[in-house]
Design a protein around this motif. Sequence first.
Motif, PDB file in Angstrom:
ATOM      1  N   ARG A 196       4.583   6.314  -2.188  1.00 13.94           N
ATOM      2  CA  ARG A 196       5.630   5.906  -3.477  1.00 13.94           C
ATOM      3  C   ARG A 196       5.339   4.375  -3.774  1.00 13.94           C
ATOM      4  N   SER A 197       4.968   3.879  -2.995  1.00 12.31           N
ATOM      5  CA  SER A 197       4.563   2.269  -3.076  1.00 12.31           C
ATOM      6  C   SER A 197       3.383   2.244  -4.116  1.00 12.31           C
ATOM      7  N   GLY A 198       2.662   3.021  -4.348  1.00 12.26           N
ATOM      8  CA  GLY A 198       1.303   3.023  -5.216  1.00 12.26           C
ATOM      9  C   GLY A 198       0.038   2.519  -4.634  1.00 12.26           C
ATOM     10  N   ALA A 199       0.295   2.460  -3.080  1.00  9.64           N
ATOM     11  CA  ALA A 199      -0.761   1.936  -2.382  1.00  9.64           C
ATOM     12  C   ALA A 199      -2.060   2.950  -2.622  1.00  9.64           C
ATOM     13  N   ALA A 201      -2.089  -9.501  -2.982  1.00 12.52           N
ATOM     14  CA  ALA A 201      -2.701  -8.550  -3.689  1.00 12.52           C
ATOM     15  C   ALA A 201      -2.247  -8.896  -5.421  1.00 12.52           C
ATOM     16  N   ASP A 202      -3.007  -8.567  -6.154  1.00 10.08           N
ATOM     17  CA  ASP A 202      -3.031  -8.844  -7.701  1.00 10.08           C
ATOM     18  C   ASP A 202      -2.075  -7.275  -8.282  1.00 10.08           C
ATOM     19  N   GLY A 203      -2.154  -6.248  -7.375  1.00 10.53           N
ATOM     20  CA  GLY A 203      -1.736  -4.997  -7.893  1.00 10.53           C
ATOM     21  C   GLY A 203      -1.247  -4.000  -6.777  1.00 10.53           C
ATOM     22  N   VAL A 204      -0.798  -3.047  -6.611  1.00 11.23           N
ATOM     23  CA  VAL A 204      -0.432  -2.199  -5.573  1.00 11.23           C
ATOM     24  C   VAL A 204      -1.631  -1.426  -5.125  1.00 11.23           C
ATOM     25  N   LEU A 213      -4.168  -6.327   0.926  1.00  5.94           N
ATOM     26  CA  LEU A 213      -2.879  -6.481   1.627  1.00  5.94           C
ATOM     27  C   LEU A 213      -2.769  -5.152   2.425  1.00  5.94           C
ATOM     28  N   VAL A 214      -2.582  -5.327   3.683  1.00  2.82           N
ATOM     29  CA  VAL A 214      -2.598  -3.790   4.805  1.00  2.82           C
ATOM     30  C   VAL A 214      -0.901  -4.199   5.299  1.00  2.82           C
ATOM     31  N   LEU A 255       5.470  -8.338  -2.715  1.00  2.38           N
ATOM     32  CA  LEU A 255       6.069  -9.476  -3.388  1.00  2.38           C
ATOM     33  C   LEU A 255       6.251 -10.968  -2.652  1.00  2.38           C
ATOM     34  N   ARG A 256       6.485 -10.666  -1.211  1.00  2.90           N
ATOM     35  CA  ARG A 256       6.570 -11.997  -0.784  1.00  2.90           C
ATOM     36  C   ARG A 256       5.587 -12.381  -0.073  1.00  2.90           C
ATOM     37  N   THR A 257       4.319 -11.848   0.004  1.00  2.00           N
ATOM     38  CA  THR A 257       2.992 -12.511   0.433  1.00  2.00           C
ATOM     39  C   THR A 257       2.110 -12.952  -0.723  1.00  2.00           C
TER      40      THR A 257
END
Length: 239
Positions: free
Chosen positions: A195-198, A174-177, A20-21, A169-171
């Motif tokens: 802060r999102s953990g990316a 990804a299985d995790g951040v 996810l990008v 969440l909406r897409t």
Amino acid sequence: MDEKNGTGKPTGGTKGAIKLVVLDMAGTTVADGGLVERAFSAAVRRMGAEPESMLGHVRATMGESKISVFRHLFGDEAKAQQANTAFETAYGELVAAGHIAPVAGARDAIEELRADGRTVVLTTGFARVTQDAILDALGWRDLVELTLCPADAGGRGRPYPDMVLAAFLRTGAADGVREMAVAGDTSYDMLSGVRSGARIVAGVLTGAHDRDALEANGATHVLASVAGLPAALAAAEAE
């Protein structure tokens, strides 16, 4: 040996693939050309004030939700809402007049990211009406899977991670951040990504803030432009 995703490119090293990008718009994928400052100045003058003393704060908080900026500057919710509406109107007028363009190579980069099997989401600190006007002006309505503004994520824009996490969440891509990458041109973009953990928080030098500011706020990569992001993600996956 890395597995392939059908494009002939690696889909992941030991740390796994970036699935996810989340990309900022103005200054990152969209060449702003000073439109934010022009629209801000027009809005403040319509409020009967002079913008010069406020522009320093506007520049420092590029990337933040615009209503939050006006709340800080005016200290009154009614005035902030009035100023925000005036800003959105002024920015929309500039967009309609043709004063907007994609960052060079941005569309190609987005299409390459998608061809690599990644889900791409565009985010902004603008209101939905302005975001839609930009997408329409660029012909980008169908370019990505999802577009988000602060209202789509409960009302909080950057530096909060809400829009990035809403994309996650909406897409369901990804299985995790740690399978996310975030890219933007401002310190607030970097803070939101961190802060999102990316796993990847990439700063680009086509917008508001310089390398020092981006790195000071958590950039894992600093790129000349978003055009370099597909290669940067592929390199990160191969590590």
